[in-house]
Design a protein around this motif. Structure first.
Motif, PDB file in Angstrom:
ATOM      1  N   GLY A  44      -5.560  11.979  -1.079  1.00 20.97           N
ATOM      2  CA  GLY A  44      -4.316  11.512  -1.699  1.00 20.97           C
ATOM      3  C   GLY A  44      -3.932  10.108  -1.308  1.00 20.97           C
ATOM      4  O   GLY A  44      -3.885   9.767  -0.116  1.00 20.97           O
ATOM      5  N   HIS A  45      -3.693   9.270  -2.315  1.00 16.07           N
ATOM      6  CA  HIS A  45      -3.301   7.880  -2.019  1.00 16.07           C
ATOM      7  C   HIS A  45      -2.277   7.380  -3.034  1.00 16.07           C
ATOM      8  O   HIS A  45      -2.119   6.182  -3.221  1.00 16.07           O
ATOM      9  CB  HIS A  45      -4.547   6.985  -2.016  1.00 16.07           C
ATOM     10  CG  HIS A  45      -5.211   6.928  -3.358  1.00 16.07           C
ATOM     11  ND1 HIS A  45      -5.997   7.942  -3.836  1.00 16.07           N
ATOM     12  CD2 HIS A  45      -5.146   6.006  -4.338  1.00 16.07           C
ATOM     13  CE1 HIS A  45      -6.412   7.636  -5.049  1.00 16.07           C
ATOM     14  NE2 HIS A  45      -5.900   6.470  -5.388  1.00 16.07           N
ATOM     15  N   VAL A  84      -4.238  22.063  -5.741  1.00 15.36           N
ATOM     16  CA  VAL A  84      -4.871  20.742  -5.851  1.00 15.36           C
ATOM     17  C   VAL A  84      -6.218  20.801  -6.581  1.00 15.36           C
ATOM     18  O   VAL A  84      -6.516  19.948  -7.425  1.00 15.36           O
ATOM     19  CB  VAL A  84      -4.988  20.065  -4.461  1.00 15.36           C
ATOM     20  CG1 VAL A  84      -5.791  20.892  -3.482  1.00 15.36           C
ATOM     21  CG2 VAL A  84      -5.565  18.665  -4.565  1.00 15.36           C
ATOM     22  N   ASP A 127      -9.759  10.195  -5.613  1.00 13.03           N
ATOM     23  CA  ASP A 127      -9.917  11.269  -4.623  1.00 13.03           C
ATOM     24  C   ASP A 127     -11.051  12.201  -5.005  1.00 13.03           C
ATOM     25  O   ASP A 127     -11.684  12.806  -4.142  1.00 13.03           O
ATOM     26  CB  ASP A 127      -8.603  12.049  -4.474  1.00 13.03           C
ATOM     27  CG  ASP A 127      -7.530  11.177  -3.871  1.00 13.03           C
ATOM     28  OD1 ASP A 127      -7.560  10.978  -2.658  1.00 13.03           O
ATOM     29  OD2 ASP A 127      -6.699  10.649  -4.630  1.00 13.03           O
ATOM     30  N   LEU A 171      -2.568  12.697  -8.699  1.00 12.95           N
ATOM     31  CA  LEU A 171      -3.976  13.097  -8.566  1.00 12.95           C
ATOM     32  C   LEU A 171      -4.846  12.047  -9.249  1.00 12.95           C
ATOM     33  O   LEU A 171      -5.231  12.201 -10.410  1.00 12.95           O
ATOM     34  CB  LEU A 171      -4.192  14.472  -9.190  1.00 12.95           C
ATOM     35  CG  LEU A 171      -3.381  15.630  -8.584  1.00 12.95           C
ATOM     36  CD1 LEU A 171      -3.561  16.900  -9.412  1.00 12.95           C
ATOM     37  CD2 LEU A 171      -3.786  15.886  -7.145  1.00 12.95           C
ATOM     38  N   THR A 208      -1.848  11.360   1.135  1.00  9.21           N
ATOM     39  CA  THR A 208      -0.574  11.841   0.565  1.00  9.21           C
ATOM     40  C   THR A 208      -0.619  13.297   0.104  1.00  9.21           C
ATOM     41  O   THR A 208       0.382  13.811  -0.370  1.00  9.21           O
ATOM     42  CB  THR A 208      -0.138  10.958  -0.613  1.00  9.21           C
ATOM     43  OG1 THR A 208      -1.172  10.990  -1.608  1.00  9.21           O
ATOM     44  CG2 THR A 208       0.110   9.527  -0.179  1.00  9.21           C
ATOM     45  N   PHE A 209      -1.792  13.949   0.212  1.00  2.00           N
ATOM     46  CA  PHE A 209      -1.837  15.388  -0.081  1.00  2.00           C
ATOM     47  C   PHE A 209      -1.418  16.132   1.176  1.00  2.00           C
ATOM     48  O   PHE A 209      -2.127  16.995   1.692  1.00  2.00           O
ATOM     49  CB  PHE A 209      -3.245  15.836  -0.506  1.00  2.00           C
ATOM     50  CG  PHE A 209      -3.764  15.223  -1.781  1.00  2.00           C
ATOM     51  CD1 PHE A 209      -2.920  14.615  -2.696  1.00  2.00           C
ATOM     52  CD2 PHE A 209      -5.123  15.295  -2.090  1.00  2.00           C
ATOM     53  CE1 PHE A 209      -3.417  14.062  -3.872  1.00  2.00           C
ATOM     54  CE2 PHE A 209      -5.626  14.757  -3.270  1.00  2.00           C
ATOM     55  CZ  PHE A 209      -4.776  14.134  -4.162  1.00  2.00           C
ATOM     56  N   SER A 266       2.847  13.471  -5.043  1.00  5.80           N
ATOM     57  CA  SER A 266       1.575  12.746  -4.909  1.00  5.80           C
ATOM     58  C   SER A 266       0.755  12.888  -6.184  1.00  5.80           C
ATOM     59  O   SER A 266       0.506  14.012  -6.652  1.00  5.80           O
ATOM     60  CB  SER A 266       0.791  13.290  -3.713  1.00  5.80           C
ATOM     61  OG  SER A 266      -0.469  12.639  -3.640  1.00  5.80           O
ATOM     62  N   GLY A 274       1.462   8.294  -3.359  1.00  6.46           N
ATOM     63  CA  GLY A 274       2.532   9.158  -2.876  1.00  6.46           C
ATOM     64  C   GLY A 274       3.847   8.438  -2.664  1.00  6.46           C
ATOM     65  O   GLY A 274       3.885   7.240  -2.385  1.00  6.46           O
TER      66      GLY A 274
END
Ligand SMILES: NC(=O)c1ccc[n+]([C@@H]2O[C@H](COP(=O)([O-])OP(=O)(O)OC[C@H]3O[C@@H](n4cnc5c(N)ncnc54)[C@H](O)[C@@H]3O)[C@@H](O)[C@H]2O)c1
Ligand SMILES: [Zn+2]
Ligand SMILES: [Zn+2]
Length: 370
Positions: free
Chosen positions: A60-61, A349, A43, A39, A138-139, A37, A63
């Motif tokens: 998360g977007h 993260v 986010d 970064l 997605t995280f 995913s 992924g």
């Protein structure tokens, strides 16, 4: 099932890695084992409140992963398929989809509450429902995506590279090629060369721009831009303006693309001054919706027929452009491996975002462990 996920509980709080309950996929949904995913700066806008959403939310977007199970009625995707999450869902049926503007699909309205398109949530902690950033989240080691957000990709694309093509790559590339309509011989200036802007640099060079001028205060970003297709770099908008006028003999740039992390009035005004008659400013970077960042002379807009264009997902079509860009990558024509600066575990993260804000990464990527 259980999954570990990085969540935000409120504005101003850092990511917290917690164990959540994840429901099975319902009709029209798929269960994905996420492998990587990216970064993206967006986010971080959830953390600062610049993108207003419902909390708590799984971040998360960007992924990619492998489909483990599919819900009723899913016939386009099967278990074992490699997939990328599109940060904008595409229904294929609404009037915007029907007109070919699939990035503006009406399902985009769910990006405020970040439930799935049936209005319910799949992540829970006790009685508390967690949303999914851009309907993805997605995280997390595992996620349930709507079929409308799930793009099948070839099995031989590495997951870390594939993840970036869920947002940063098409957003940047499309900012130049679709929204900016860069044509052979153009002069294109790009403000902000991070995980999105670097692909605007690649896109402009790809489309045949004669001069690609990358503006970023961070030297490492400027050096990277020169390797990715920029013909010139500048540390500030003032420096860029001088360069543009010199290179175009006073005419101005054909496009000014804004991909800075937090858009300001200053950068929009500089971009507006940098373009020629009937030139285009594309605003892709964000700021909180309460900030009015466009302050320009309406008369100059009219008299010079200048254009200011917003761009979502680089005005790309997710289900077309994601496989298309990965095809260019497989042919060696689009550079993606080089742009992953640092790999992190899910627990790192917040470190990843610290590195992004300090200018140390073009893109950081989380590699999920299972
Ligand atoms: N519209 C969309 O569809 C869409 C999609 C993804 C991301 N975004 C937005 O795009 C922006 C960029 O995202 P990113 O992930 O590339 O962020 P990033 O933090 O990786 O990159 C931003 C870059 O801008 C540079 N910068 C900051 N201020 C500048 C200035 N005044 N002039 C020139 N450069 C400057 C920084 O040094 C950095 O290199 C964010 O606002 C993000 O939310 C929009
Ligand atoms: Zn993004
Ligand atoms: Zn639609």
């Amino acid at each position: 099932m259980k999954t570990r996920a990085a969540v935000l509980r409120d504005v101003g709080k850092d990511f917290e890695v917690v164990e959540l309950d994840l429901d099975e996929p319902k009709a029209g949904e798929v269960l994905v084992r996420l492998e990587a995913s990216g970064l993206c700066h967006s986010d971080d806008h959830l953390r600062t409140g610049d993108i207003p959403v419902r909390y708590p939310i799984v971040g998360g977007h960007e992924g990619a992963g492998v489909v483990e199970a599919v819900g009723l009625g899913v016939d386009r995707i099967k278990p074992g398929d490699h997939v990328v999450g599109s940060f904008l869902p595409v229904c294929g049926k609404c009037r915007f989809c029907a007109r070919g503007m699939t990035n503006l699909c009406d399902l985009g309205r769910f990006l405020v509450d970040n439930s799935l398109p049936d209005g319910t949530f799949r992540y829970h902690e006790g009685a508390t429902d967690f949303g999914q950033m851009c309907l993805l989240g997605t995280f997390s080691q595992y996620a349930v995506f709507s079929e409308a957000s799930t793009v099948k990709i070839d099995d031989d694309v590495p997951f870390d590279v594939a993840a970036l093509v869920g947002c940063g790559v098409p957003t940047g590339f499309g900012t130049a090629v679709h929204a900016g309509e860069v044509r052979p011989g153009d002069t294109t200036v790009i403000y902000g060369v991070g995980g999105v802007g670097i692909h605007a640099v690649q896109g402009a060079a790809f489309a045949g721009a004669r001069y690609v001028i990358a503006v970023d205060p961070v030297a490492f970003k400027r050096d990277t831009a020169l390797k990715m297709g920029a013909s010139h770099v500048a540390a500030s908008a003032e420096e860029a303006q001088e360069l543009i006028l010199q290179l175009t003999e006073g005419v101005g740039a054909d496009q000014a693309l804004i991909t800075v992390g937090v858009v300001s009035e200053e950068v929009v005004s500089a971009a507006f001054d940098a373009i020629r008659k009937r030139g285009t400013v594309v605003i892709t970077g964000l700021n909180g919706p309460q900030h009015k960042t466009v302050h320009i002379s309406g008369s100059l807009l009219t008299l010079f027929e200048k254009r200011i264009q917003g761009a979502l997902f680089g005005s790309s079509a997710p289900f077309d452009d994601i496989p298309r860009l990965l095809g260019l990558y497989k042919s060696g024509k689009l550079k993606l491996d080089e742009l992953i600066t640092t790999r992190y575990s899910l627990d790192q993260v917040n470190q990843g975002y610290e590195d992004m804000l300090a200018g140390r990464n073009i893109r950081g990527v989380i590699i999920h462990e299972h």
